[in-house]
Design an enzyme around this catalytic site. Structure first.
Site, PDB file in Angstrom:
ATOM      1  N   HIS A 154       4.153   1.424   2.507  1.00  0.00           N
ATOM      2  CA  HIS A 154       5.582   0.495   1.598  1.00  0.00           C
ATOM      3  C   HIS A 154       5.981   1.575   0.834  1.00  0.00           C
ATOM      4  O   HIS A 154       7.408   1.728   0.220  1.00  0.00           O
ATOM      5  CB  HIS A 154       5.197  -0.605   0.421  1.00  0.00           C
ATOM      6  CG  HIS A 154       4.021  -1.640   2.013  1.00  0.00           C
ATOM      7  ND1 HIS A 154       3.066  -2.125   2.011  1.00  0.00           N
ATOM      8  CD2 HIS A 154       4.846  -2.573   3.288  1.00  0.00           C
ATOM      9  CE1 HIS A 154       2.536  -3.077   2.915  1.00  0.00           C
ATOM     10  NE2 HIS A 154       3.706  -2.849   3.503  1.00  0.00           N
ATOM     11  N   HIS A 212       1.050  -1.328   0.107  1.00  0.00           N
ATOM     12  CA  HIS A 212       0.434   0.065   0.177  1.00  0.00           C
ATOM     13  C   HIS A 212       1.283   1.275   0.269  1.00  0.00           C
ATOM     14  O   HIS A 212       2.311   1.084   0.170  1.00  0.00           O
ATOM     15  CB  HIS A 212      -1.329  -0.180   0.993  1.00  0.00           C
ATOM     16  CG  HIS A 212      -0.397   0.045   2.133  1.00  0.00           C
ATOM     17  ND1 HIS A 212       0.939   0.879   3.217  1.00  0.00           N
ATOM     18  CD2 HIS A 212      -0.164  -1.235   3.524  1.00  0.00           C
ATOM     19  CE1 HIS A 212       1.024   0.402   4.357  1.00  0.00           C
ATOM     20  NE2 HIS A 212       0.144  -0.887   4.360  1.00  0.00           N
TER      21      HIS A 212
HETATM   22  P1  AMP Z   1       4.811  -5.614   6.568  1.00  0.00           P
HETATM   23  O1  AMP Z   1       5.151  -5.567   4.553  1.00  0.00           O
HETATM   24  O2  AMP Z   1       4.121  -5.087   7.268  1.00  0.00           O
HETATM   25  O3  AMP Z   1       6.457  -6.092   7.123  1.00  0.00           O
HETATM   26  O4  AMP Z   1       6.113  -3.890   6.486  1.00  0.00           O
HETATM   27  C1  AMP Z   1       7.065  -3.665   5.809  1.00  0.00           C
HETATM   28  C2  AMP Z   1       7.857  -1.506   6.246  1.00  0.00           C
HETATM   29  O5  AMP Z   1       7.006  -1.259   5.991  1.00  0.00           O
HETATM   30  C3  AMP Z   1       7.890  -1.737   7.872  1.00  0.00           C
HETATM   31  O6  AMP Z   1       9.343  -1.153   7.981  1.00  0.00           O
HETATM   32  C4  AMP Z   1       6.700  -1.297   7.789  1.00  0.00           C
HETATM   33  O7  AMP Z   1       6.737  -0.429   9.538  1.00  0.00           O
HETATM   34  C5  AMP Z   1       6.291  -0.802   6.935  1.00  0.00           C
HETATM   35  N1  AMP Z   1       5.179   0.325   6.684  1.00  0.00           N
HETATM   36  C6  AMP Z   1       3.910  -0.117   6.886  1.00  0.00           C
HETATM   37  N2  AMP Z   1       2.611   0.597   6.728  1.00  0.00           N
HETATM   38  C7  AMP Z   1       3.284   1.387   6.716  1.00  0.00           C
HETATM   39  C8  AMP Z   1       2.340   2.967   7.078  1.00  0.00           C
HETATM   40  N3  AMP Z   1       1.598   2.986   6.858  1.00  0.00           N
HETATM   41  N4  AMP Z   1       3.300   3.778   6.739  1.00  0.00           N
HETATM   42  C9  AMP Z   1       4.653   4.295   6.544  1.00  0.00           C
HETATM   43  N5  AMP Z   1       5.616   2.777   6.749  1.00  0.00           N
HETATM   44  C10 AMP Z   1       4.417   1.557   6.775  1.00  0.00           C
END
Ligand code: AMP
Length: 260
Positions: free
Chosen positions: A34, A31
């Site tokens: 990311h 989203h």
């Molecule tokens: P995930 O796919 O949930 O493991 O997230 C991958 C990376 O994206 C991690 O460093 C998260 O902190 C970051 N991330 C996920 N959601 C957000 C968001 N809403 N805003 C900023 N970074 C995000």
């Protein structure tokens, strides 16, 4: 954009990349949150690598590993649009080979807050992130402030183990009502999604109270709990105001804690 799933293909591609490399590890179902990390990595480095890997070791047995949302085709189209150089999407057996027995634990940091509720979660995160860093060899790696504890743990791990890269903290990207974007938000039914808007509302209110001079952490925690607990259907796991260095709860907020 090159897409690889084996470690040997990743290494071959990596050898051809000279100069700085920005790396964004993800679990996919991408989203705008990311993508904001990807854009910052692109802006600050000569090459950008993204990994998509739903890491089984960070899920507890009763959690949603099997049902975690996935959409590889859409993810790759989004990353292509961002001009990412390389996407690494390994299978589980490539990363956790049979009889894998090496895990990384951050004593005192892995088992508090989110880690107290999800024992073993951060051990899985630290272990996979270390493997990905070893494989991708980034100059900088980008993490969202949304996963605040994760970010702090990874920064600490880098410092403790003298790992040769820089961790960049990126701001949380939010939906219109303030809820942090998350792949798991798709789990929320329309009514629950509407109610979830109270969480950022309560957090922003605490921030605003702090900005006008409230320094007593317990008063701020109480305000947050008060607002959220008025909404039936939301159960609070914890409200924390902690020192970002060691995650110990603060009685008073005596200084501003910048992310860097
Ligand atoms: P995930 O796919 O949930 O493991 O997230 C991958 C990376 O994206 C991690 O460093 C998260 O902190 C970051 N991330 C996920 N959601 C957000 C968001 N809403 N805003 C900023 N970074 C995000």
């Amino acid at each position: 954009m090159q897409v690889v799933s084996s470690i040997s293909d990743l290494k071959t591609a990596r050898r051809k990349m000279h100069g700085s490399l920005g790396f964004v590890p993800t679990m996919g179902f991408l989203h705008e949150g990311h993508l904001s990390l990807v854009r910052q990595a692109r802006a600050e480095n000569e090459h950008t690598v993204v990994s998509i890997f739903v890491n089984p070791t960070q899920f507890l047995p009763h959690e949603d590993f099997n049902s975690y949302p996935r959409n590889e085709e859409k993810d790759l189209a989004l990353l292509q649009k961002e001009s990412v150089d390389l996407v690494f999407m390994p299978e589980v057996k490539e990363i956790f080979t049979e009889n894998h027995c090496t895990f990384i634990n951050l004593d005192g940091l892995s088992d508090v807050l989110e880690g107290a509720i999800r024992p073993g979660h951060f051990r899985g995160v630290a272990t996979v992130v270390t493997q990905l860093f070893n494989l991708v060899e980034p100059t900088r790696s980008y993490f969202g402030q949304k996963g605040a504890q994760q970010l702090l743990l990874i920064k600490k791990m880098i410092a403790d183990l003298k790992m040769n890269l820089e961790i960049i903290a990126c701001p949380t990207i939010r939906e219109e009502d303030g809820l942090a974007m998350s792949s798991r938000n798709v789990y929320l039914k329309a009514e629950d999604r509407r109610l979830a808007g109270v969480i950022p509302k309560a957090l922003f209110m605490a921030r605003d109270l702090w900005m006008v001079g409230e320094r007593n952490s317990e008063a701020l925690r109480g305000q947050v709990k008060g607002i959220i607990s008025k909404v039936s259907g939301i159960e609070i796991d914890y409200v924390s105001i902690a020192d970002p260095k060691n995650l110990t709860e603060l009685d008073r907020i005596t200084r501003f804690y910048p992310w860097r």
